[in-house]
Structures are given as C-alpha cells and as structure tokens.
Design an enzyme around this catalytic site. Structure first.
Site, PDB file in Angstrom:
ATOM      1  N   PRO B 108      27.733 -10.446   9.874  1.00 43.61           N
ATOM      2  CA  PRO B 108      26.762 -10.500   8.778  1.00 43.61           C
ATOM      3  C   PRO B 108      26.393  -9.089   8.302  1.00 43.61           C
ATOM      4  O   PRO B 108      26.137  -8.197   9.122  1.00 43.61           O
ATOM      5  CB  PRO B 108      25.552 -11.200   9.404  1.00 43.61           C
ATOM      6  CG  PRO B 108      26.083 -11.905  10.620  1.00 43.61           C
ATOM      7  CD  PRO B 108      27.216 -11.044  11.104  1.00 43.61           C
ATOM      8  N   SER B 114      22.563  -0.085   9.884  1.00 43.90           N
ATOM      9  CA  SER B 114      22.490  -0.032  11.352  1.00 43.90           C
ATOM     10  C   SER B 114      22.844   1.366  11.852  1.00 43.90           C
ATOM     11  O   SER B 114      23.846   1.952  11.444  1.00 43.90           O
ATOM     12  CB  SER B 114      23.461  -1.036  11.988  1.00 43.90           C
ATOM     13  OG  SER B 114      23.502  -0.829  13.397  1.00 43.90           O
ATOM     14  N   ARG B 191      14.577  -6.639  14.250  1.00 42.98           N
ATOM     15  CA  ARG B 191      13.188  -6.326  14.602  1.00 42.98           C
ATOM     16  C   ARG B 191      12.771  -4.945  14.091  1.00 42.98           C
ATOM     17  O   ARG B 191      12.286  -4.090  14.845  1.00 42.98           O
ATOM     18  CB  ARG B 191      12.973  -6.397  16.114  1.00 42.98           C
ATOM     19  CG  ARG B 191      13.109  -7.790  16.674  1.00 42.98           C
ATOM     20  CD  ARG B 191      12.729  -7.858  18.143  1.00 42.98           C
ATOM     21  NE  ARG B 191      12.822  -9.215  18.639  1.00 42.98           N
ATOM     22  CZ  ARG B 191      11.817 -10.109  18.601  1.00 42.98           C
ATOM     23  NH1 ARG B 191      10.654  -9.757  18.105  1.00 42.98           N
ATOM     24  NH2 ARG B 191      11.999 -11.324  19.065  1.00 42.98           N
ATOM     25  N   SER B 192      12.973  -4.763  12.813  1.00 44.51           N
ATOM     26  CA  SER B 192      12.591  -3.515  12.151  1.00 44.51           C
ATOM     27  C   SER B 192      11.084  -3.275  12.243  1.00 44.51           C
ATOM     28  O   SER B 192      10.294  -4.211  12.353  1.00 44.51           O
ATOM     29  CB  SER B 192      13.015  -3.630  10.680  1.00 44.51           C
ATOM     30  OG  SER B 192      12.543  -2.558   9.915  1.00 44.51           O
ATOM     31  N   TYR B 418      10.031   8.934  18.707  1.00 48.51           N
ATOM     32  CA  TYR B 418      11.225   9.044  17.851  1.00 48.51           C
ATOM     33  C   TYR B 418      11.757  10.466  17.962  1.00 48.51           C
ATOM     34  O   TYR B 418      11.075  11.422  17.600  1.00 48.51           O
ATOM     35  CB  TYR B 418      10.833   8.724  16.408  1.00 48.51           C
ATOM     36  CG  TYR B 418      12.001   8.495  15.483  1.00 48.51           C
ATOM     37  CD1 TYR B 418      12.499   7.216  15.269  1.00 48.51           C
ATOM     38  CD2 TYR B 418      12.603   9.546  14.798  1.00 48.51           C
ATOM     39  CE1 TYR B 418      13.566   6.985  14.409  1.00 48.51           C
ATOM     40  CE2 TYR B 418      13.680   9.331  13.947  1.00 48.51           C
ATOM     41  CZ  TYR B 418      14.144   8.047  13.756  1.00 48.51           C
ATOM     42  OH  TYR B 418      15.204   7.815  12.900  1.00 48.51           O
TER      43      TYR B 418
END
Lengths: 497, 497
Positions: B108, B114, B191-192, B418
């Site tokens: 998909p 990604s 799950r952004s 991050y």
C-alpha cells in the site's frame, strides 16, 4: 462482599416499596431455595488450592441479575471445583501450565462484580473448572513520582489502591460503581470506566504498561507513554476479559489528588441537558464528573428520596477540578442552578445502587441495568430506541417497567447512556429479563451504538459483540486466542462466540 | 514530490557548507548513478493498472536516507512491477483477491514518506509486486458537526484534508513533518504524531472509526467514542503498516480551527528545559506545541541561520491555544522569554528539514534522524545513551558526527526524543548508517524506551520491535496476520519478523 449479594443488606425506603406495589404490581417475594453446590471434579495440585465448600460458594457467581436470580433459585451451575490463589506472576504461569496439562478451565477472579456473565465460563469438554483468585497479588510494586506512574499487582482492590496512592498524595481518579470490591486487574480486563471519567479518563486510558501470563508465556508491554512501534498490544489485552491471558501487573498513570467540586443543575428537558453537557465535553471547561438523568430517572429519584427534583425537568450533577468551573457555560445553555445539595447527595449514595438491587430482588421486583455509548448525532435515536425496546418487551410480558436513563460519561465525539429497569418479576424472571435484554441489544445494534460502554462482553454480549466487529474481527480475535491460549483453557465461553 | 527526493531542491546555506567542510570533513559529492528499474514481472489485470516506467519509478522507494542513498547508487531493488489505483473500497478488495490468486505481493502506498523502509517489501517467493496507490480514494465522505467527526477516504493528503475541513471551520490539528505529502491512511497505518500533538493528540488518538480491506473481508470498526466491548481492534489496525489490511476510510475527531500562539524560551540546560516541559504536560496549562532543543541543536541551528540563539543554553518553542498561556509556569522554571521570533521562524521552516537532507546528501554528507519515547524518569538516561551510541559508532568509523536532539511530543508520563545526525559520508554510507542505527537501537532497547515514537516499524525496526513485544506478542501478531492475510501477500517483510 456477601455471597450472592452485592454487600450488606439494605432496607427499601417506604416510597420505593409503595412504588413497587402501586405502579408495578409487585406482590412480594416468591420462595427461593438455598443454593446447592454441584459435586466437584477432582483438581490437580494448583498453587494455594482451596476446594472447601466455602471457597467454592464464594466464587460461584458474578453479580448480574441473572447470576443472582439463578443462585436464588438454588442453582450454581458455574461454581468452580476449587479456588487457586497464586502468590506471584510465576505461580499464575504455573496455574496455566497445569490447567493446560489437565484440561481444566481457568476463570480469573478479581472482585467478581461482573454484571454481564463474565464468570459464567463453559464447563463442557473440560475435566474441571478452577477459579483463579488474584487476591494474593495485592501489592504496590513501584511509585514513580517523576513519570507519575504506579505499578500495582492486579489483585489490588479499588479502595486499597486509592489508600496506597493517597499516602503519597496521588490518585487514579477511577471510581466506578464497583469501586468498593473490584480489582485493578478487573478494571483493565473489562475496560472499566469510572464516574469521574470526564476528568480522569477511562481505566484503559490510564494503563501505560501491563504484564500478563498467557499460555504462550509472559507479555510485558508498555515502554513509553505512546509508541509508533506497531499495533498497540496493550489494547488487545485490555478488554480481553481473561480469555487471552491473566493480567498480573499494571502500570497506571496517576495524578496529584485534588478535590472535585459538585453542583446540581436543572434542565427543562433531557435534550437540553444533552446539548449542554456536549458543549462542556467539546469546548470546556472540561468537567470531572457529568451525570445527566432523563425526566423519568429525575422524577423517580426525587419521589423515592434518592435524588433532587429539577423543577419538573432533568437533573444534572456536574463536578469539576480546580478553577475549571463550568457554571457559566451550563447557565448559557439554560441550566438552573440547584446548589451543592444534589452533588452531596449523589456522592453519598454513589456506590449504593447495587445494594438497592438486592433489596429490590428480595421484594419480588426485577431490577437490572444496561448501558451503551454512541456518537452525539446518534445518541437521541439510541436513547429512544433502547427505552422503547425495553418498555415494549416488558409491557408485552405483562410486567410494565419503569425505564430510567442517565448520561454518565462524555467525550468530544459522543457519550454513554445508562439504563435502569424495574418491573415486577414474572414467573421466570431470568427468561423475562433475557427477552428484554435481547430487544435492547438489537435496538443498540440497529442504532449503530456499541453493546457496552463499560460493562464488558462476558457471556451476555457475545452475539452483539461479534456483530459489531464482523467476521474478519472475530477471525482476528480467534487467531489471537489460539496463539495465546493454545490449550483453550482461559475463561472458555467468555468474550468470543 | 520528485522522484528520489523529498521535494524541490534547496540550496545549502553558506554556514552549513562551511560547517560540513570545517567540522565534519565533508569533501563534496561523490559520483552517483542514474537509477535503473529492474526487468518487470508480468502482472494480472489489477484495477487501474499502470506498468509504465514513470509510474514504477515514482513508486520505487520510500524516503529513508537508506532508500535515497540506494537509489543514488543506481539500484531500485524494491521497485514494483506496476501500480494499481483502485477507485473504491470494493476495488481494493478486488486487488487483494487478485493478488492472493496470483501470489503477487501488495504494497500500500500513501505519500511514500516512510523513513523506516516501510515500502521495502520482500519480493522473494512472489510472482510479482504491485504498488497499491490509494490516491484515487481522495474524498471527504461525511462531516458530522454534532459529533465533531469527519469521515475521509484514506488517500487524502494532509493539506487537502485541512483545506476541506477549513471550509467548514474545522481542523484535525495534525501537522507532522510529512504533512505536505503524506495521507490520512498513512498517518493511521504508521501511528503518526504531529507537531501539535500536545494540544491535538496523536493521529491514533483522532481515529474513532476505520474501514479496512483485508484478505478475510471488510473490517468496519468504531461505533462509539469508547467501548468496553472487548479488545480495541482499531488499535490492532493502527500501526499495522499495511501488513494486516488496507485502510480505506477513517472517521476522525475534528475540532474548531483556532490559532496557535508561539513563544520562544531560553533554558540554561536541556535538563532544566525537560523539567519545565514536564511540568506543563503534567500540571498545565496544556500546551499545543512543545519543541525543546538540546544544547547542540540549539547552537547548530543558531549558527546556521535556522534557529535562535538561547543565551548559550537551550531553545524551546512553545505554542498554546486560547488563554492557556504557559508563560508564567515556564518562567517559574527558569525560562527566559525570547519573544515570538523563534516561533515564527520555526513555523516558517517546520516542514523544511527533509528538503535540507536532500541537499546534505547532494553535498556528500550523511544526514538522518531517529526517534524514541520513554517515561520521564528514564528520559535523561535514554538521551545520553542514544547520543553516545551514535557518536561512538560514527567516531569509530572515522566520520565523527554532529548529534542533535529535541523533545517534540510530551505526555503526562513521558516524552519523545528526536535525534538528527550529520557526518561525512563514508565509502559505503548505507553500511555506515546501518551500524550507527543498530547501536542507537540497542541503546534505546537497553534503556527501556520504545524503538519508535512516530516513525513506525517498517523494515528497519523489525528486530527491535520483536524484542519490545517479546515472543508471545510476536506470536499474537503472526496469528492476526494469518487470519487477515491468509495468502500472505500484504506488505511482506514489513512490521513482522
């Protein structure tokens, strides 16, 4: 908890007795029978095994009206052959291993407050049935003030958890009606929701980590508040009602203890009240507790001394934390203030309804509750459809009911509806209620709502649950069941069709 | 989006070029090669099938640095044999049926953003590989103002969703760095989490309902805001990255559009900043956006013109909605106000970092990011361990890096970290980064944090994910995979080990 009762007996207030005879035609109790334990099957050497009649009786039923009526009729078809009380996670694993070897059905027991048949496991095809009592897993393992989490063993009951946390200045803020008896593991396994859910969230939203014993080994889940690492397996165990594994530890989000301030409000109608509590849920100030009764519940409660009259309309009790006072917004939606009396009265009696049910059953009445949740746009239709289905079915059976409803949990996108039904007991009250419940469940399904907001699935909601998630959803759950409980011994007959 | 780039090319600012050569020893670009498509396998008649080289190229890679470096080296090992563009949920079911019959792997595709190899499906053992492009599922199906929900088809991109909602006065409030390209289906499948997650929640928290096409039929989930009817199967599909089914519709919680007001703050240290943003997350006023850079990130951004100096300490940009101004509390934690300039600068450049990565790769630098989340009490250890693992590994490879970090998502119980890493490219930059990434992943695992807060699992995080959920968790996921994708054609090699 007493056996086959929610708690110590209470007397019915005179106005309730009058209402039963005058409005519902209740003619008084019919003779019951002393419940008799079935002959037990022999059990292998489970940890802390107790096969005494006292232990078997104490674990013989849950707390649905069907459970209680069945016991009062003298039958205990779901009584276990014995009770195992493991003292550690590893002993729970032992229980599962021994059960698999000997093909013994295992029913996890927390507070036994299930009102949906969550303890009525299937015996057929098993060599025996053991109740897995988690009461020895009763410790607070860790309190992390920095992260504001507390790790408990799963058998800790509600009041004990609050006591342990209060000593450190914290609270879970989880106060469901089962609070006095139910355990943290039970809250998690059934997705319990407390009366202060608007302010503190549902129990499933408090669970940041969990440990479960399964037939495939130990599951340790929850390494962060949130994660994008795949599907959230915590959410697969929450609501699994002992069918996938036994929850043994929970890490829960905690908050500093604060006072909830309550006020009562009168709305001209249930619809007007719905608009107002929706405004609070969507635009704030965020309430901590919302409880909006419909016209019938408001009137009955006021007439029987357990509630406050709302100028002929609907009573709402709204609680808030700190300075998030919703008074201004509620007033702007047409609410008339009733002061802090209704809130005080509600708080004083908040855990009393199940005690009253015992007294109603004693008096020859049928008394039961059911609940659902829906998105706001469907809520009025769901409300009407369920109410009408209950009334129609029980009218048709010759036992016209009183059907009351309140909203007790609000979200941005929708709310719960909680129905209470009282009628005269028919000759076969279990069959009488099953018919009414089936009609209500069908109405819930047809209106697009969910079969349970916080009671769970148990035995009673299985067909409706299967319909909600569809064949692909059922296939996924069966696959998980086969993976985590390959011997198929965990709470057989519960949750899954 | 251009092929093998995040977007239109940008020029590196002069201070960045200087830094690369002076501090990191970057000597300039090395020759690459024009990527070559492998010979395609023939495909059966999928709906809207496009086997043109242009379509195959456009669907050939995701956007991880490894994806981009591999394409720049001339190889496109994961390019599909063709692209199918179904126009409806039923056509997606057709795609899955045809793929199962012919044993074609189905990947998909949403926005193809990604960064964890989510599009690098396994080809071995399949007759072919087709990209399932969801771009024709691009409609808003329903907006429910009462329940504040919107039902979208899954192929709608971030900006289009906001445009459609803004016309009605609403917003999702979901602004991840991939916002310009990524789709709602992609947000859900991975799950952004958006930059305003503190105020609006993660994307998985916005999903109240979903529809998925699976190999076992259609899943329609979500009949209420919350339910106690069993495990939450929505949470099984969220984060499933196309391995269990294809999300085709999402019903999302929406909110009235409101302005976020930003302010910059200087903290004397990262630790001091952590204490302050934890106080906001735990005790309010609840912020909408929190972005706290460590000392290195603050200094590098200030030196290269993409950030504000913070008096030699750490910069925080904090955004809030309405009157929930956190200024007083931040000041009480030792923050110095820097006015609204840092916030304006951050908003202006908030989606720019991936463009800059392309320019860095063009210039011969290695540039990559990774992220994690942990409970507050473990966060400082996780921070140090990951930073040190990255520095140690790349130092050892002879390419000493700059390692920068920020907190961008805060919760009551913890926060995200991050990391951005820039170094000179080694001879084999893919191997160079894989070694550093493996060391960072091991450090994350050892410190008890999660392998991904919002990037997902894809190919790159599979071993770490399996370690996080353990053998019983892996067994449960494999069981679900077998139930929902019995032909094993959905995104093979992604998510599951």
């Amino acid at each position: 908890m007493n056996t086959f009762r929610w708690g110590e007996p209470v007397a019915l207030p005179a106005p309730v007795r009058d209402l039963l005879s005058a409005a519902l035609g209740v003619t008084g109790p019919r003779p019951g029978a002393e419940p008799v334990l079935p002959e037990p099957a022999p059990l292998p050497a489970f940890p802390g095994l107790d096969v005494s009649p006292e232990a078997r009786l104490r674990h013989a039923t849950g707390m649905s009206t069907e459970d209680l009526l069945t016991a009062r009729s003298g039958a205990l078809p779901h009584a276990p052959d014995g009770v195992t009380r493991p003292a550690s996670h590893d002993e729970v694993l032992d229980v599962l291993r021994i059960a698999a070897e000997h093909r013994i059905a295992v029913v996890p027991h927390g507070g036994r407050t299930s009102v949906v048949g969550g303890l009525r496991a299937v015996r057929d095809g098993y060599a025996g049935l053991v109740a897995l009592d988690l009461s020895r897993l009763n410790r607070l393992l860790r309190l992390d003030r920095t992260s504001r989490t507390a790790t408990f063993q799963a058998g800790v009951r509600g009041p004990r958890a609050e006591e342990l946390l209060a000593a450190e200045g914290f609270t879970l803020g989880h106060f469901p009606q089962s609070f006095q008896y139910a355990t943290l593991g039970g809250f998690a396994a059934t997705r319990s929701s407390g009366q202060a859910s608007a302010g503190y969230g549902r129990f499933d939203q408090m669970v940041v980590g969990l440990r479960a014993a399964t037939g495939a080994g130990t599951l340790d889940l929850g390494r962060a508040p949130q994660s994008a690492a795949g599907p959230d397996l915590r959410q697969l165990m929450l609501g699994s009602e002992g069918a996938f594994g036994v929850l043994t530890e929970l890490t829960l989000r905690i908050r500093p203890a604060r006072e909830i301030r309550y006020a009562g409000w009168a709305f001209p109608s249930f619809d007007a009240g719905l608009r107002a509590v929706r405004a609070l849920a969507q635009d704030g100030p965020t309430p901590a507790v919302v409880r909006l009764s419909d016209e019938v519940e408001t009137a009955i409660n006021a007439a029987t001394g357990s509630g406050t009259d709302a100028n002929g309309g609907c009573l709402a009790v709204v609680g808030h934390l700190g300075d998030a006072d919703p008074a201004g917004r509620l007033a702007s939606y047409g609410a008339e203030p009733l002061g802090d009396g209704p809130g005080r009265a509600w708080v004083a009696g908040r855990f009393r309804a199940p005690y009253l049910r015992d007294a109603l059953l004693d008096a020859g009445a049928l008394a039961e509750t059911l609940e659902t949740a829906a998105f706001w746009d469907r809520l009025p239709d769901t409300y009407a459809a369920v109410r009408d289905a209950l009334a129609h079915t029980l009218d048709g059976a010759g036992t016209p009911p009183i059907v009351m409803c309140h909203v007790s949990h609000v979200y941005e996108t929708g709310a719960s509806l909680y129905f209470t039904v009282v009628a005269a007991q028919a000759d076969d009250p279990v069959a009488q209620w099953r018919a009414a419940k089936a009609a209500a469940g069908a109405a819930i399904a047809a209106s697009g709502a969910t079969i349970s907001h916080h009671h769970g699935v148990g035995r009673d909601h299985r067909p409706f649950y299967a319909r909600e998630i569809g064949p692909a959803g059922v296939a996924a759950l069966h696959a998980v069941k086969r993976a985590l409980d390959p011997a198929n011994v965990l709470n057989p007959g519960i949750l899954l069709p």
